[in-house]
Write an enzyme that holds these catalytic residues in place. Structure first.
Site, PDB file in Angstrom:
ATOM      1  N   TRP A  33      42.015  35.373  42.561  1.00  0.00           N
ATOM      2  CA  TRP A  33      42.310  36.550  43.375  1.00  0.00           C
ATOM      3  C   TRP A  33      41.350  37.689  43.109  1.00  0.00           C
ATOM      4  O   TRP A  33      40.935  38.393  44.048  1.00  0.00           O
ATOM      5  CB  TRP A  33      43.767  36.981  43.178  1.00  0.00           C
TER       6      TRP A  33
ATOM      7  N   ASP B  63      44.848  45.497  41.108  1.00  0.00           N
ATOM      8  CA  ASP B  63      45.740  44.630  41.876  1.00  0.00           C
ATOM      9  C   ASP B  63      46.804  44.112  40.913  1.00  0.00           C
ATOM     10  O   ASP B  63      46.519  43.300  40.042  1.00  0.00           O
ATOM     11  CB  ASP B  63      44.935  43.478  42.489  1.00  0.00           C
TER      12      ASP B  63
ATOM     13  N   LYS C 125      56.638  39.274  45.134  1.00  0.00           N
ATOM     14  CA  LYS C 125      56.797  38.517  43.898  1.00  0.00           C
ATOM     15  C   LYS C 125      57.818  39.170  42.968  1.00  0.00           C
ATOM     16  O   LYS C 125      58.752  38.539  42.515  1.00  0.00           O
ATOM     17  CB  LYS C 125      55.438  38.368  43.204  1.00  0.00           C
TER      18      LYS C 125
END
Length: 395
Positions: free
Chosen positions: A116, A191, A215
């Site tokens: 990511w 992030d 999440k």
């Protein structure tokens, strides 16, 4: 004695999905009870005008609860946007690279510790006409992303517009259990999608924090951005209004219709965490769950193996592992034992344990709403599976 299927209220399973992820029953029950007629308003939250007083109260409460949870200072804005963290890969760049007083082409630093953070850096490279992307650290080795180099080896730029990193890599389970420190004055962008609200943090050390809610903070659809107010004048002229931090902050995230129902669920989740001890309690439970899983693997005599072996960087959220004794992998990188493991676990109500498509194997995601009891049952299943399925001998 063989394990029997999970018996939970409503026939629910222990859901180990990497995202969208499990939510607390209490949150879902409240949403259920308020579904048809929210607090006597005669309407469901998903039917409300986002500009109505009843909805603005919901929205404001969500912001207030998040601020209380994270102890967010007053010089930060809390935005609820859309598009997920992936939208923010370009969003943060378009909002931050016009540094006041800087005449040279700006440099942006990226720390790559997994899939990511690499995607974020690759997205930034699409804007090479407007900035230079410096890869300050790339943690990839011949074995993949399994450790993080010492920060003394990072090649940070002295006047970067910002430095970007990802706290927890969902796919490979590599994480910063201790957050890195940066020189004073550095604009740090992070992030936090897969470990947001999993522990207390010092928000004042960041310029921008962003996270997809799906999440640890709510359902898919809401993207949470926490941005320091002094950074709101650094956007490129062509930054789209929907992700322009300054424009959205000026309209309290209502420049356009926000993800109304997703924000409502996020607010319920924030209140649930506050009610049950705050982030300190969340962290303690997450550490307990991770200990159960990692100890189970360590005590399996090599039957199971995790990808990240250095405890300093082992994720408490996502743990990819393999059944090393399970034979040769197929085209999907799943060994016979791993296929059987996932199938039998599913029958028992331990669901969504199949590994990421590029890695195969098993992935255990244990976000905030996953209970300690869920990990205890997974431990029992792992031990039972090992006892009933001896290693496959290689030819």
């Amino acid at each position: 004695m063989s394990l029997t299927k999970v018996e939970k209220p409503y026939g629910r399973s222990y859901n180990f999905s990497a995202g969208p992820a499990t939510l607390p029953d209490e949150v879902l029950e409240t949403a259920r009870d308020e579904m048809m007629n929210y607090k006597g308003s005669g309407q469901s939250v998903m039917e409300m005008s986002h500009r109505s007083k009843v909805y603005i109260d919901i929205f404001t409460r969500a912001q207030k609860s998040l601020k209380e949870l994270l102890k967010i200072p007053d010089n930060y804005d809390i935005l609820f946007l859309q598009g997920g963290a992936t939208m923010m890969f370009s969003g943060v760049l378009m909002n931050l690279i016009k540094v006041p007083g800087q005449t040279e082409k700006p440099v942006v630093d990226y720390v790559i510790t997994g899939d990511w953070s690499k995607k974020a850096a690759d997205e930034a490279k699409m804007f090479s006409d407007f900035c230079t992307v410096n890869i300050a650290c790339d943690a990839k080795t011949a074995e993949g992303y399994v450790t993080i180099p010492d920060q003394s080896t990072w090649k940070l730029s002295p006047n970067a517009a910002y430095v970007h990193y990802t706290t927890n890599e969902t796919i490979r389970g590599l994480t910063f259990n201790t957050l890195p420190e940066f020189p004073e004055g550095t604009t740090v962008v992070c992030d936090m999608s897969s470990d947001f609200l999993s522990r207390p943090i010092d928000v004042s050390k960041f310029g921008v924090i962003y996270a997809g809610a799906q999440k640890n903070a709510g359902p898919a659809g809401a993207t949470i951005v926490i941005v320091r107010k002094d950074l709101l004048d650094r956007s490129l002229p062509f930054c789209p209004s929907a992700i322009n931090f300054k424009k959205q902050a000026a309209k309290d995230s209502m420049l356009n219709t926000p993800p109304t129902y997703a924000v409502y669920i996020c607010g319920l989740y924030f209140d649930y965490i506050l009610k049950h001890g705050g982030l300190e309690a969340v962290q303690a439970q997450n550490e307990e769950k991770a200990k159960i899983l990692y100890e189970t693997v360590a005590q399996s005599d090599g039957y199971y193996e995790v990808l990240v072996k250095d405890p300093r960087f082992q994720s408490r959220m996502n743990v990819p592992l393999h059944c090393i004794a399970g034979g040769e992998p197929d085209k999907d990188k799943m060994t016979p034992h791993e296929l059987k493991f996932v199938a039998e676990a599913t029958k028992l109500g331990l669901v969504n344990l199949k590994g990421y498509r590029d890695l195969g194997g098993v992935r255990v995601s244990m976000y905030n709403a996953m209970t300690v009891d869920g990990l205890k049952m997974l431990r029992e299943f792992m031990n039972q599976f090992k006892a009933q399925n001896p290693p496959i001998k290689k030819d």
